[in-house]
Motif scaffolding. Structure first.
Motif, PDB file in Angstrom:
ATOM      1  N   PRO A 114       0.804  -1.229   0.000  1.00  0.00           N
ATOM      2  CA  PRO A 114       0.000   0.000   0.000  1.00  0.00           C
ATOM      3  C   PRO A 114       0.834   1.274   0.000  1.00  0.00           C
ATOM      4  O   PRO A 114       0.404   2.304  -0.535  1.00  0.00           O
ATOM      5  CB  PRO A 114      -0.823  -0.123   1.294  1.00  0.00           C
ATOM      6  CG  PRO A 114      -0.875  -1.583   1.581  1.00  0.00           C
ATOM      7  CD  PRO A 114       0.442  -2.122   1.113  1.00  0.00           C
ATOM      8  N   VAL A 163       1.489   2.886  -3.483  1.00  0.00           N
ATOM      9  CA  VAL A 163       0.393   3.343  -4.338  1.00  0.00           C
ATOM     10  C   VAL A 163       0.637   4.754  -4.854  1.00  0.00           C
ATOM     11  O   VAL A 163       0.316   5.091  -5.996  1.00  0.00           O
ATOM     12  CB  VAL A 163      -0.947   3.259  -3.580  1.00  0.00           C
ATOM     13  CG1 VAL A 163      -2.061   3.940  -4.365  1.00  0.00           C
ATOM     14  CG2 VAL A 163      -1.315   1.801  -3.320  1.00  0.00           C
ATOM     15  N   LYS A 221      -4.862   1.640   4.471  1.00  0.00           N
ATOM     16  CA  LYS A 221      -4.151   2.911   4.307  1.00  0.00           C
ATOM     17  C   LYS A 221      -5.154   3.963   3.848  1.00  0.00           C
ATOM     18  O   LYS A 221      -5.689   3.904   2.738  1.00  0.00           O
ATOM     19  CB  LYS A 221      -3.017   2.766   3.283  1.00  0.00           C
ATOM     20  CG  LYS A 221      -2.180   4.035   3.115  1.00  0.00           C
ATOM     21  CD  LYS A 221      -1.021   3.798   2.184  1.00  0.00           C
ATOM     22  CE  LYS A 221      -0.181   5.047   1.978  1.00  0.00           C
ATOM     23  NZ  LYS A 221       0.384   5.560   3.245  1.00  0.00           N
ATOM     24  N   ILE A 269      -7.058   2.282   0.751  1.00  0.00           N
ATOM     25  CA  ILE A 269      -6.432   1.115   0.130  1.00  0.00           C
ATOM     26  C   ILE A 269      -6.374   0.013   1.179  1.00  0.00           C
ATOM     27  O   ILE A 269      -5.762   0.176   2.241  1.00  0.00           O
ATOM     28  CB  ILE A 269      -5.012   1.427  -0.375  1.00  0.00           C
ATOM     29  CG1 ILE A 269      -5.068   2.463  -1.502  1.00  0.00           C
ATOM     30  CG2 ILE A 269      -4.325   0.158  -0.864  1.00  0.00           C
ATOM     31  CD1 ILE A 269      -5.735   1.972  -2.776  1.00  0.00           C
ATOM     32  N   GLN A 298      -5.311  -3.797   2.106  1.00  0.00           N
ATOM     33  CA  GLN A 298      -4.433  -4.908   1.743  1.00  0.00           C
ATOM     34  C   GLN A 298      -5.030  -6.189   2.312  1.00  0.00           C
ATOM     35  O   GLN A 298      -5.321  -6.285   3.506  1.00  0.00           O
ATOM     36  CB  GLN A 298      -3.029  -4.684   2.302  1.00  0.00           C
ATOM     37  CG  GLN A 298      -1.993  -5.690   1.833  1.00  0.00           C
ATOM     38  CD  GLN A 298      -0.637  -5.464   2.486  1.00  0.00           C
ATOM     39  OE1 GLN A 298      -0.563  -5.236   3.694  1.00  0.00           O
ATOM     40  NE2 GLN A 298       0.431  -5.518   1.703  1.00  0.00           N
ATOM     41  N   LEU A 343      -4.879  -6.047  -3.316  1.00  0.00           N
ATOM     42  CA  LEU A 343      -5.223  -4.698  -2.916  1.00  0.00           C
ATOM     43  C   LEU A 343      -6.635  -4.399  -3.377  1.00  0.00           C
ATOM     44  O   LEU A 343      -7.052  -4.822  -4.470  1.00  0.00           O
ATOM     45  CB  LEU A 343      -4.265  -3.667  -3.527  1.00  0.00           C
ATOM     46  CG  LEU A 343      -2.821  -3.638  -3.040  1.00  0.00           C
ATOM     47  CD1 LEU A 343      -2.080  -2.495  -3.731  1.00  0.00           C
ATOM     48  CD2 LEU A 343      -2.740  -3.482  -1.531  1.00  0.00           C
ATOM     49  N   ARG A 378      -9.417  -0.989  -3.531  1.00  0.00           N
ATOM     50  CA  ARG A 378      -9.599   0.442  -3.351  1.00  0.00           C
ATOM     51  C   ARG A 378     -11.082   0.715  -3.113  1.00  0.00           C
ATOM     52  O   ARG A 378     -11.917   0.499  -4.006  1.00  0.00           O
ATOM     53  CB  ARG A 378      -9.110   1.181  -4.597  1.00  0.00           C
ATOM     54  CG  ARG A 378      -9.230   2.692  -4.535  1.00  0.00           C
ATOM     55  CD  ARG A 378      -8.864   3.279  -5.884  1.00  0.00           C
ATOM     56  NE  ARG A 378      -9.107   4.703  -5.938  1.00  0.00           N
ATOM     57  CZ  ARG A 378      -9.339   5.373  -7.055  1.00  0.00           C
ATOM     58  NH1 ARG A 378      -9.357   4.739  -8.211  1.00  0.00           N
ATOM     59  NH2 ARG A 378      -9.558   6.667  -7.032  1.00  0.00           N
TER      60      ARG A 378
END
Length: 365
Positions: free
Chosen positions: A223, A226, A306, A314, A316, A325, A327
């Motif tokens: 993360p 990104v 995150k 984000i 994980q 991952l 989103r």
């Protein structure tokens, strides 16, 4: 380690300060334009001399500022493939291929037939470069580099000058090259789709320094990376085995976390593939969904979350031995009660994985 690089070089206002070890396979140097990727390759090739540091290939020292060692370019035993094919227009494909051997002081035709077959150019040997497509010309350039019997192959964005269809044409040959050539490769790119399909090791450069390096599957699913890769391109890479091709046009793949169904994948049953899954294509469900059109549902555990400055998060996820991952919005994460260590389900539509994000050329077993 195959290649060890620890160098410093000032180029005007730009300072290159890079240290990494590249194992066997394909090591991709990734970064935005101006991050120092091509400069690093030129230093390894001997085209650019470091101010200080050391470079070693296998057990052979190519450069050592302290010991006064600087092996000339023609004695470094490397092949260099540029963005453009740079073929001799007055020579046939065969003669262009064999030029690599002559330039290296080698005699005979070496593995001309094997290299031509591996790159799919055996039917082009009598043509002149003007009668080649961009993808064909670049494959000839790769073959010329290989026939010089290099100890390492340097490739500086070899697909950058090609359009999307030509890139799609040549990528399978690069995957085959990774599997069959036996030659370690340093590959420069700023295209994550290429990275996901080709890299075994990834070195991320930023402003002339190594931001992070490691196994490609680890870095792509990290993360913290990104911001470098971009939220739209962030994702992960899974290794999958082809189980079956169903009559209704989908292929069954086995991954460590379960089963994936994708539109027909042109690969033999039993072969191993890489599948790139974008974070924005992964949905999260608190419970296993029912009455849903998506075929791919994997049980997962939340490893980390995150939160950025905007509305996105984000997440994980651990799926078997793989890391995904996802989103999602903060609102969705809060509504689902997502937290580290919690369990949930990752949902992926089969058509969300583009054909360009499925790569082969991996060793089976």
């Amino acid at each position: 380690m195959t290649l060890s690089v620890n160098i410093k070089r000032r180029l005007g206002d730009f300072a290159l300060d890079v240290s990494f070890d590249a194992p066997d396979g394909v090591t991709v140097l990734f970064g935005r334009s101006g991050s120092g990727k091509t400069s690093v390759v030129n230093v390894v090739a001997g085209l650019l001399r470091p101010d200080e540091g050391r470079i070693a290939l296998h057990d052979r020292v190519l450069f050592d500022a302290g010991a006064g060692v600087d092996v000339p370019v023609h004695k470094r035993r490397l092949g260099y493939v540029f963005q453009e094919a740079r073929l001799f227009p007055h020579m046939s494909v065969r003669d262009n291929l064999l030029y690599g051997r002559k330039a290296s002081g080698l005699k005979g035709q070496g593995d001309l037939r094997r290299v031509a077959q591996m790159l799919g150019i055996e039917g082009l040997l009598d043509r002149r470069p003007a009668r080649l497509s961009g993808g064909e010309a670049q494959r000839v350039a790769i073959g010329r580099a290989l026939l010089s019997e290099p100890e390492i192959l340097l490739m500086d964005e070899p697909l950058a000058a090609l359009d999307a269809p030509r890139k799609a044409e040549i990528l399978p040959y690069l995957e085959r090259l990774r599997a069959e050539s036996g030659c370690p490769i340093i590959y420069v790119s700023h295209n994550l789709a290429e990275v996901a399909r080709l890299a075994t090791h990834l070195v991320v450069l930023e402003d002339g320094k190594v931001l992070k390096d490691g196994a490609v599957s680890d870095l792509l699913s990290d993360p913290s990376m990104v911001r470098v890769f971009g939220v739209r391109d962030a994702g992960s890479v899974l290794t999958a085995q082809v189980v079956d091709h169903a009559d209704d046009g989908v292929t069954e793949l086995k991954v460590s976390g379960g089963t994936l169904w994708l539109p027909t994948v042109p690969a033999e049953v039993g072969s191993h593939l890489r599948v790139r899954i974008l974070a924005q294509e992964v949905l999260i469900a608190a419970d296993r969904p029912v009455g849903l059109s998506a075929l791919n549902v994997l049980p997962v555990t939340v490893l980390s979350m995150k939160r950025g400055d905007g509305p996105g998060v984000i997440v994980q996820l651990k799926a078997g031995d793989d890391t995904l991952l996802a989103r999602v919005t903060r609102r969705s994460a809060d509504a689902l009660g997502l937290h580290e260590g919690g369990t949930c389900f990752a949902v992926l539509k089969s058509v969300a994985v583009a054909p360009a994000d499925v790569g082969g050329g991996l060793q089976s077993g």
